[in-house]
Design a protein around this motif. Structure first.
Motif, mmCIF file in Angstrom:
data_model
loop_
_atom_site.group_PDB
_atom_site.id
_atom_site.type_symbol
_atom_site.label_atom_id
_atom_site.label_comp_id
_atom_site.label_asym_id
_atom_site.label_seq_id
_atom_site.Cartn_x
_atom_site.Cartn_y
_atom_site.Cartn_z
ATOM 1 N N LYS A 6 0.860 -1.219 0.068
ATOM 2 C CA LYS A 6 0.175 -0.061 0.146
ATOM 3 C C LYS A 6 0.892 1.225 -0.036
ATOM 4 O O LYS A 6 1.835 1.333 0.716
ATOM 5 C CB LYS A 6 -1.091 0.099 1.212
ATOM 6 C CG LYS A 6 -2.083 -0.975 1.151
ATOM 7 C CD LYS A 6 -2.942 -0.934 2.456
ATOM 8 C CE LYS A 6 -3.922 -1.905 2.158
ATOM 9 N NZ LYS A 6 -4.838 -1.914 3.527
ATOM 10 N N THR A 7 0.320 2.174 -0.676
ATOM 11 C CA THR A 7 1.109 3.491 -0.737
ATOM 12 C C THR A 7 0.759 4.348 0.429
ATOM 13 O O THR A 7 -0.169 3.952 1.251
ATOM 14 C CB THR A 7 0.953 4.288 -2.136
ATOM 15 O OG1 THR A 7 -0.604 4.611 -1.793
ATOM 16 C CG2 THR A 7 1.208 3.474 -3.381
ATOM 17 N N SER A 8 1.606 5.214 0.958
ATOM 18 C CA SER A 8 1.291 6.057 2.016
ATOM 19 C C SER A 8 0.031 7.014 1.702
ATOM 20 O O SER A 8 -0.809 7.353 2.775
ATOM 21 C CB SER A 8 2.466 7.186 2.395
ATOM 22 O OG SER A 8 2.623 7.743 1.117
ATOM 23 N N LEU A 9 -0.253 7.059 0.426
ATOM 24 C CA LEU A 9 -1.556 7.910 0.024
ATOM 25 C C LEU A 9 -2.623 6.978 0.588
ATOM 26 O O LEU A 9 -3.825 7.733 1.025
ATOM 27 C CB LEU A 9 -1.669 8.585 -1.281
ATOM 28 C CG LEU A 9 -2.888 9.179 -1.612
ATOM 29 C CD1 LEU A 9 -2.979 10.629 -0.848
ATOM 30 C CD2 LEU A 9 -2.970 9.651 -3.016
ATOM 31 N N GLN A 10 -2.780 5.689 0.259
ATOM 32 C CA GLN A 10 -3.986 4.985 0.242
ATOM 33 C C GLN A 10 -3.920 4.588 1.797
ATOM 34 O O GLN A 10 -5.026 4.738 2.244
ATOM 35 C CB GLN A 10 -3.565 3.402 -0.355
ATOM 36 C CG GLN A 10 -3.810 3.526 -1.743
ATOM 37 C CD GLN A 10 -3.309 2.088 -2.419
ATOM 38 O OE1 GLN A 10 -2.213 1.534 -2.091
ATOM 39 N NE2 GLN A 10 -3.742 2.250 -3.384
ATOM 40 N N ILE A 11 -2.869 4.535 2.411
ATOM 41 C CA ILE A 11 -2.990 4.482 3.850
ATOM 42 C C ILE A 11 -3.617 5.632 4.739
ATOM 43 O O ILE A 11 -4.659 5.517 5.644
ATOM 44 C CB ILE A 11 -1.488 4.056 4.426
ATOM 45 C CG1 ILE A 11 -1.256 2.806 4.422
ATOM 46 C CG2 ILE A 11 -1.452 4.029 5.937
ATOM 47 C CD1 ILE A 11 0.287 2.437 4.463
ATOM 48 N N PHE A 12 -3.028 6.916 4.232
ATOM 49 C CA PHE A 12 -3.815 7.944 4.630
ATOM 50 C C PHE A 12 -5.225 8.005 4.616
ATOM 51 O O PHE A 12 -6.004 8.396 5.427
ATOM 52 C CB PHE A 12 -3.101 9.416 4.307
ATOM 53 C CG PHE A 12 -3.662 10.530 4.522
ATOM 54 C CD1 PHE A 12 -3.215 11.089 6.195
ATOM 55 C CD2 PHE A 12 -4.330 11.295 3.947
ATOM 56 C CE1 PHE A 12 -4.019 12.262 6.296
ATOM 57 C CE2 PHE A 12 -4.876 12.635 3.985
ATOM 58 C CZ PHE A 12 -4.663 12.961 5.419
ATOM 59 N N PHE A 60 -3.127 -1.204 11.869
ATOM 60 C CA PHE A 60 -3.360 -2.630 11.145
ATOM 61 C C PHE A 60 -2.991 -2.155 9.547
ATOM 62 O O PHE A 60 -2.786 -3.018 9.085
ATOM 63 C CB PHE A 60 -4.936 -2.777 11.202
ATOM 64 C CG PHE A 60 -5.331 -3.389 12.455
ATOM 65 C CD1 PHE A 60 -4.527 -4.218 12.861
ATOM 66 C CD2 PHE A 60 -6.315 -2.898 13.245
ATOM 67 C CE1 PHE A 60 -5.092 -5.194 13.958
ATOM 68 C CE2 PHE A 60 -6.589 -3.479 14.230
ATOM 69 C CZ PHE A 60 -5.933 -4.544 14.863
ATOM 70 N N ALA A 61 -2.814 -0.975 9.177
ATOM 71 C CA ALA A 61 -2.411 -0.668 7.976
ATOM 72 C C ALA A 61 -0.812 -0.701 7.766
ATOM 73 O O ALA A 61 -0.312 -1.061 6.792
ATOM 74 C CB ALA A 61 -2.774 0.721 7.468
ATOM 75 N N LEU A 62 -0.304 -0.413 8.893
ATOM 76 C CA LEU A 62 1.201 -0.435 8.724
ATOM 77 C C LEU A 62 2.053 -1.886 8.882
ATOM 78 O O LEU A 62 2.776 -1.980 8.477
ATOM 79 C CB LEU A 62 1.906 0.643 9.483
ATOM 80 C CG LEU A 62 1.615 2.335 9.186
ATOM 81 C CD1 LEU A 62 2.184 3.083 10.209
ATOM 82 C CD2 LEU A 62 2.141 2.472 7.920
ATOM 83 N N VAL A 63 1.390 -2.337 9.972
ATOM 84 C CA VAL A 63 1.760 -3.830 10.353
ATOM 85 C C VAL A 63 1.400 -5.043 9.506
ATOM 86 O O VAL A 63 0.125 -4.884 9.389
ATOM 87 C CB VAL A 63 1.545 -4.150 11.631
ATOM 88 C CG1 VAL A 63 2.164 -5.418 12.290
ATOM 89 C CG2 VAL A 63 2.012 -3.008 12.496
ATOM 90 N N PRO A 64 2.262 -5.503 8.726
ATOM 91 C CA PRO A 64 1.678 -6.903 7.853
ATOM 92 C C PRO A 64 0.859 -7.915 8.896
ATOM 93 O O PRO A 64 1.306 -7.959 10.105
ATOM 94 C CB PRO A 64 2.937 -7.279 7.429
ATOM 95 C CG PRO A 64 3.956 -6.327 7.768
ATOM 96 C CD PRO A 64 3.633 -5.692 8.739
ATOM 97 N N MET A 65 -0.279 -8.296 8.162
ATOM 98 C CA MET A 65 -1.039 -9.279 8.833
ATOM 99 C C MET A 65 -0.336 -10.482 9.439
ATOM 100 O O MET A 65 -0.714 -11.146 10.397
ATOM 101 C CB MET A 65 -2.311 -9.387 8.153
ATOM 102 C CG MET A 65 -3.458 -8.407 8.043
ATOM 103 S SD MET A 65 -3.909 -7.684 9.498
ATOM 104 C CE MET A 65 -4.851 -8.920 10.082
#
Length: 87
Positions: A6-12, A60-65
């Motif tokens: 995921k890009t940082s824009l998608q995470i934001f 949850f967006a930054l840490v891989p599942m």
């Protein structure tokens, strides 16, 4: 299974949508207090709940599942057992 990064824009955007959804859901429930015939806004609790939702969504967006899942061995499904009347 291929996993996209995921890009940082998608995470934001995902975190922003989660925060907006959290404030929309908890704001009216716990932020307005009826005093006589007037409403008083107490948005401390809804903002704390929204901050928690934002932090959780960001985590949850930054840490891989794979890091959040347990390392236990997956059990194989058992074959269906026949009932006595099905034989």
């Amino acid at each position: 299974m291929s996993q996209r990064k995921k890009t940082s824009l998608q995470i934001f955007i995902a975190v922003l949508i989660a925060g907006l959804a959290a404030i929309v859901m908890v704001g009216p429930l716990s932020g307005l207090v009826l005093q006589g015939y007037d409403f008083e806004a107490h948005f401390k609790v809804p903002l704390i709940l929204t901050a928690f939702a934002l932090a959780a969504r960001l985590l949850f967006a930054l840490v891989p599942m794979e890091k959040l899942r347990s390392k236990s061995i997956e059990l194989q499904p058992e074959p269906a057992r026949w009932k006595p009347w099905q034989q």
